[in-house]
Design a protein around this motif. Structure first.
Motif, PDB file in Angstrom:
ATOM      1  N   VAL A 245       0.839  -1.204   0.000  1.00 40.88           N
ATOM      2  CA  VAL A 245       0.000   0.000   0.000  1.00 40.88           C
ATOM      3  C   VAL A 245       0.869   1.247   0.000  1.00 40.88           C
ATOM      4  O   VAL A 245       0.608   2.223  -0.720  1.00 40.88           O
ATOM      5  N   ARG A 246       1.929   1.247   0.801  1.00 34.19           N
ATOM      6  CA  ARG A 246       2.841   2.398   0.820  1.00 34.19           C
ATOM      7  C   ARG A 246       3.545   2.558  -0.518  1.00 34.19           C
ATOM      8  O   ARG A 246       3.822   3.679  -0.959  1.00 34.19           O
ATOM      9  N   ALA A 247       3.830   1.434  -1.172  1.00 37.07           N
ATOM     10  CA  ALA A 247       4.508   1.504  -2.471  1.00 37.07           C
ATOM     11  C   ALA A 247       3.642   2.191  -3.517  1.00 37.07           C
ATOM     12  O   ALA A 247       4.166   2.771  -4.475  1.00 37.07           O
ATOM     13  N   LEU A 248       2.322   2.140  -3.356  1.00 44.10           N
ATOM     14  CA  LEU A 248       1.433   2.840  -4.294  1.00 44.10           C
ATOM     15  C   LEU A 248       1.709   4.340  -4.301  1.00 44.10           C
ATOM     16  O   LEU A 248       1.406   5.020  -5.287  1.00 44.10           O
ATOM     17  N   PHE A 249       2.257   4.850  -3.196  1.00 50.38           N
ATOM     18  CA  PHE A 249       2.503   6.284  -3.074  1.00 50.38           C
ATOM     19  C   PHE A 249       3.979   6.636  -3.189  1.00 50.38           C
ATOM     20  O   PHE A 249       4.378   7.750  -2.863  1.00 50.38           O
ATOM     21  N   SER A 250       4.792   5.664  -3.632  1.00 51.71           N
ATOM     22  CA  SER A 250       6.192   5.977  -3.897  1.00 51.71           C
ATOM     23  C   SER A 250       6.281   6.927  -5.083  1.00 51.71           C
ATOM     24  O   SER A 250       5.312   7.112  -5.833  1.00 51.71           O
ATOM     25  N   GLU A 251       7.417   7.538  -5.260  1.00 50.97           N
ATOM     26  CA  GLU A 251       7.557   8.567  -6.288  1.00 50.97           C
ATOM     27  C   GLU A 251       7.186   8.041  -7.671  1.00 50.97           C
ATOM     28  O   GLU A 251       6.582   8.751  -8.479  1.00 50.97           O
ATOM     29  N   ARG A 252       7.509   6.800  -7.943  1.00 54.93           N
ATOM     30  CA  ARG A 252       7.278   6.239  -9.265  1.00 54.93           C
ATOM     31  C   ARG A 252       5.790   6.046  -9.563  1.00 54.93           C
ATOM     32  O   ARG A 252       5.345   6.222 -10.694  1.00 54.93           O
ATOM     33  N   PHE A 253       5.000   5.676  -8.541  1.00 50.63           N
ATOM     34  CA  PHE A 253       3.613   5.273  -8.780  1.00 50.63           C
ATOM     35  C   PHE A 253       2.578   6.271  -8.278  1.00 50.63           C
ATOM     36  O   PHE A 253       1.398   6.117  -8.566  1.00 50.63           O
ATOM     37  N   GLY A 381      -2.562  -2.698  -6.123  1.00 52.16           N
ATOM     38  CA  GLY A 381      -2.912  -1.576  -6.981  1.00 52.16           C
ATOM     39  C   GLY A 381      -4.299  -1.709  -7.576  1.00 52.16           C
ATOM     40  O   GLY A 381      -5.097  -0.756  -7.561  1.00 52.16           O
ATOM     41  N   VAL A 382      -4.612  -2.909  -8.088  1.00 49.27           N
ATOM     42  CA  VAL A 382      -5.925  -3.128  -8.706  1.00 49.27           C
ATOM     43  C   VAL A 382      -7.030  -3.076  -7.661  1.00 49.27           C
ATOM     44  O   VAL A 382      -8.073  -2.429  -7.855  1.00 49.27           O
ATOM     45  N   SER A 383      -6.825  -3.736  -6.527  1.00 46.91           N
ATOM     46  CA  SER A 383      -7.890  -3.811  -5.525  1.00 46.91           C
ATOM     47  C   SER A 383      -8.139  -2.453  -4.875  1.00 46.91           C
ATOM     48  O   SER A 383      -9.292  -2.111  -4.573  1.00 46.91           O
ATOM     49  N   TRP A 384      -7.096  -1.659  -4.678  1.00 47.22           N
ATOM     50  CA  TRP A 384      -7.313  -0.342  -4.090  1.00 47.22           C
ATOM     51  C   TRP A 384      -8.011   0.589  -5.082  1.00 47.22           C
ATOM     52  O   TRP A 384      -8.803   1.444  -4.680  1.00 47.22           O
ATOM     53  N   MET A 385      -7.730   0.442  -6.363  1.00 47.69           N
ATOM     54  CA  MET A 385      -8.477   1.225  -7.346  1.00 47.69           C
ATOM     55  C   MET A 385      -9.956   0.872  -7.274  1.00 47.69           C
ATOM     56  O   MET A 385     -10.826   1.758  -7.264  1.00 47.69           O
ATOM     57  N   LEU A 386     -10.267  -0.424  -7.215  1.00 47.17           N
ATOM     58  CA  LEU A 386     -11.666  -0.843  -7.127  1.00 47.17           C
ATOM     59  C   LEU A 386     -12.294  -0.399  -5.818  1.00 47.17           C
ATOM     60  O   LEU A 386     -13.458   0.018  -5.781  1.00 47.17           O
ATOM     61  N   GLY A 387     -11.515  -0.490  -4.712  1.00 48.81           N
ATOM     62  CA  GLY A 387     -12.055  -0.107  -3.413  1.00 48.81           C
ATOM     63  C   GLY A 387     -12.379   1.373  -3.330  1.00 48.81           C
ATOM     64  O   GLY A 387     -13.461   1.766  -2.867  1.00 48.81           O
ATOM     65  N   ILE A 388     -11.459   2.228  -3.791  1.00 50.05           N
ATOM     66  CA  ILE A 388     -11.710   3.666  -3.792  1.00 50.05           C
ATOM     67  C   ILE A 388     -12.874   3.985  -4.726  1.00 50.05           C
ATOM     68  O   ILE A 388     -13.730   4.831  -4.437  1.00 50.05           O
ATOM     69  N   GLY A 389     -12.927   3.293  -5.853  1.00 53.62           N
ATOM     70  CA  GLY A 389     -14.021   3.515  -6.786  1.00 53.62           C
ATOM     71  C   GLY A 389     -15.379   3.197  -6.190  1.00 53.62           C
ATOM     72  O   GLY A 389     -16.381   3.832  -6.531  1.00 53.62           O
ATOM     73  N   ARG A 390     -15.415   2.211  -5.286  1.00 51.21           N
ATOM     74  CA  ARG A 390     -16.692   1.845  -4.664  1.00 51.21           C
ATOM     75  C   ARG A 390     -17.307   3.028  -3.908  1.00 51.21           C
ATOM     76  O   ARG A 390     -18.526   3.137  -3.779  1.00 51.21           O
ATOM     77  N   PHE A 391     -16.450   3.905  -3.389  1.00 48.47           N
ATOM     78  CA  PHE A 391     -16.987   5.078  -2.705  1.00 48.47           C
ATOM     79  C   PHE A 391     -17.683   6.005  -3.700  1.00 48.47           C
ATOM     80  O   PHE A 391     -18.606   6.736  -3.333  1.00 48.47           O
ATOM     81  N   GLY A 392     -17.249   5.974  -4.957  1.00 45.71           N
ATOM     82  CA  GLY A 392     -17.974   6.703  -5.992  1.00 45.71           C
ATOM     83  C   GLY A 392     -19.358   6.111  -6.197  1.00 45.71           C
ATOM     84  O   GLY A 392     -20.341   6.841  -6.388  1.00 45.71           O
TER      85      GLY A 392
END
Length: 446
Positions: A245-253, A381-392
Motif C-alpha cells: 500500500v505504501r509503495a502505491l505512493f512511492s515517487e514512481r507510482f 494496486g488493482v484492488s485499491w483502485m476498485l475499493g476507492i471507486g466503490r466510494f464513488g
C-alpha cells in the motif's frame, strides 16, 4: 529443455492464447458471474423481504448499504494479502466467504442480522473481483489481455441479470430465502473445481522465489519446455522496504495511482447515478414506470457490448486514449439526452450509446490497471483502485435523490450526470502520461 534466462511476461506475450489460459478465463468468468449474482441479489429480494417482515424502505436501508460498504472494505483489504499470500489462496477464500455468508443470509431472522451478514459477505465479494482480474491478467499475452479481461467482466452483468430472472421464478414458488440459498450454494459448489484446477500465477511465484520446478510446471502447461535448471525473469521490484500500500505512493507510482483512483471513482459515480436514478428522472418527466425501467435497462445492455468492443480496441490502440475517448463520448451522450424529447426514439438510442461508452470505459479500466503495476504490488494496486471507486458508487447512490430534489430541469440534470465522465477522461490521460515515463525492466530471479 531451455536453461537460458526467460522473461516470463515476454514469453507469455509472444505466445498465442492456449487451452490452459482459456480454462483459467472460464474459471474466473464463473467466479465473476456468481459475484455479480450475489452483489445484486438483495435488490431482487428486497420487495419480498419488506413484505414478509413488514419493514419500511428506510428500515431496510442499512441492509442495502451494508453490502456496498463491505465491497469497498473487501477490495481495500484483499490486495495486500494477495500480494503476500498469493492470488489463488485469497481468491478461493473470497469465493468461500461470499458463498457461505449468502447462504447464512437465507436464515437471517431480522434486518440487523441480515445487515451484518451482508457486510461480511460484501467484504468477500469485494475481494473476489480484483483478484480474479489480477490472476487472469498475469496469464494473458499483452496483445489479447484487454479483450479477454473485459469478456471475463461480462460475467458480472450476466450474473446480475440472471439473478433477476431467477428471483422472478423462485420467489413466487419458494420464497425469497430460496434465492439467497441458490446464491450461496453455487459458489460453494464451485470451490472443489477451483481447488483442483485454479493455478497460482507463475509471475507471483517468481517474485516470491518459489522453487523453479513449480514455475516451470505452470509454464509447461502453456506450451513451454522448462525444467528445474531454468531461470526466470520478472519485473524489477518496487522498494521492498515498503508495504504494497505504501509503495502505491512511492515517487514512481504516486501520480498514476491517484489518477486511476480518480478515474474509477468518477466512472462509478456516473454509472450508479445513471442506473439508480434515471428511472425516477424519466418517470418524473412523464414516462410510465414500465417505459422508464425499460429505457434504463438499455444502459446495461449497451454497456455489456461496449465492454467487449472497448477491450478489443484497447489491444490495438493506446489503451489510455481509448478509455479516455470512451469516457468523453459517454459524457457527451449523457449531455445529449437532455436535448431529446422523452417520447423520441433517439432517447433510447442515446441511453444505449451512453451505456456502451461509459460501461465500456469502466470495464476497460479494469483491464488497463494490472499493466500499470509490477507483480509484487499488482493485486494491491488493482484492488485499491476498485475499493476507492466503490466510494464513488456509494456517493452516486446517496446523492441522486438530493440532486433530483433541487428542482433542476432535465437538460441541467443530464449535464450534471455527464460532467464526471469528462473528469474521468482527463484523469486516465494523466495516467497514460505518467506510465510512458517509466519502463519496467526485468530482474533475474533465482
Amino acid at each position: 529443455m531451455s536453461t537460458s534466462p526467460v522473461d516470463i511476461k515476454a514469453w507469455i506475450d509472444n505466445r498465442p492464447v492456449g487451452r490452459y489460459q482459456w480454462l483459467i478465463l472460464f474459471l474466473c468468468f464463473l467466479i465473476v458471474l456468481f459475484d455479480g449474482f450475489d452483489v445484486a441479489v438483495m435488490g431482487f429480494v428486497a420487495p419480498a423481504v419488506l413484505q414478509d417482515w413488514g419493514l419500511s424502505r428506510a428500515a431496510f436501508g442499512p441492509v442495502m448499504s451494508a453490502g456496498m460498504v463491505g465491497l469497498a472494505i473487501g477490495a481495500l483489504a484483499a490486495g495486500p494479502y494477495s500480494d503476500r499470500l498469493g492470488r489463488r489462496k485469497v481468491l478461493i477464500l473470497a469465493v468461500a466467504g461470499f458463498g457461505l455468508f449468502s447462504l447464512l443470509c437465507a436464515f437471517a431472522s431480522n434486518p440487523y442480522e441480515l445487515a451484518g451478514l451482508r457486510l461480511l459477505g460484501g467484504i468477500a465479494l469485494g475481494a473476489a473481483l480484483p483478484n480474479a482480474t489480477t490472476l487472469l491478467s498475469e496469464y494473458l499475452p499483452e496483445g489479447k489481455r484487454a479483450l479477454l479481461i473485459t469478456i471475463m467482466f461480462t460475467g458480472f452483468n450476466l450474473g446480475s441479470g440472471c439473478g433477476g430472472f431467477l428471483a422472478a421464478w423462485l420467489i413466487p414458488h419458494h420464497g425469497w430465502h430460496s434465492v439467497l440459498l441458490v446464491g450461496g450454494l453455487l459458489p460453494l459448489l464451485l470451490l472443489p473445481v477451483l481447488f483442483w484446477l485454479l493455478p497460482e500465477s507463475p509471475r507471483f511465484l517468481a517474485t516470491r522465489q518459489a522453487p523453479t520446478v513449480e514455475i516451470a510446471k505452470l509454464l509447461n502447461k502453456l506450451g513451454g519446455q522448462f525444467d528445474a535448471a531454468s531461470r526466470f525473469l520478472v519485473e524489477a521490484r518496487p522498494d521492498q522496504s515498503k508495504a504494497p500500500v505504501r509503495a502505491l505512493f512511492s515517487e514512481r507510482f504516486r501520480l498514476g495511482t491517484l489518477s486511476l483512483w480518480l478515474t474509477y471513482f468518477m466512472g462509478l459515480l456516473v454509472i450508479y447515478l445513471t442506473m439508480g436514478w434515471l428511472p425516477t428522472l424519466l418517470r418524473d418527466g412523464g414516462l410510465s414506470i414500465e417505459r422508464a425501467a425499460g429505457i434504463t435497462g438499455l444502459f446495461q445492455i449497451g454497456g455489456t457490448v461496449g465492454a467487449i468492443v472497448v477491450g478489443w480496441i484497447m489491444d490495438r490502440r493506446s489503451p489510455d486514449r481509448v478509455i479516455a475517448t470512451s469516457y468523453a463520448l459517454g459524457g457527451a451522450f449523457l449531455l445529449l439526452l437532455g436535448a431529446f424529447s422523452l417520447e423520441s426514439s433517439l432517447l433510447a438510442l442515446g441511453v444505449i450509446a451512453a451505456g456502451f461508452c461509459m460501461s465500456g470505459a469502466q470495464t476497460g479500466l479494469n483491464a488497463f490497471a494490472p499493466g500499470y503495476y509490477p507483480t509484487e504490488m499488482r493485486a494491491t494496486g488493482v484492488s485499491w483502485m476498485l475499493g476507492i471507486g466503490r466510494f464513488g458508487a456509494i456517493l452516486g447512490s446517496l446523492i441522486g435523490g438530493a440532486v433530483l430534489s433541487l428542482g433542476f430541469g432535465l437538460p441541467t440534470l443530464f449535464v450534471l450526470l455527464g460532467l464526471p465522465a469528462f473528469v474521468a477522461a482527463l484523469a486516465i490521460l494523466g495516467n497514460g502520461l505518467v506510465s510512458r515515463r517509466h519502463a519496467t525492466p526485468a530482474l533475474n530471479t533465482p
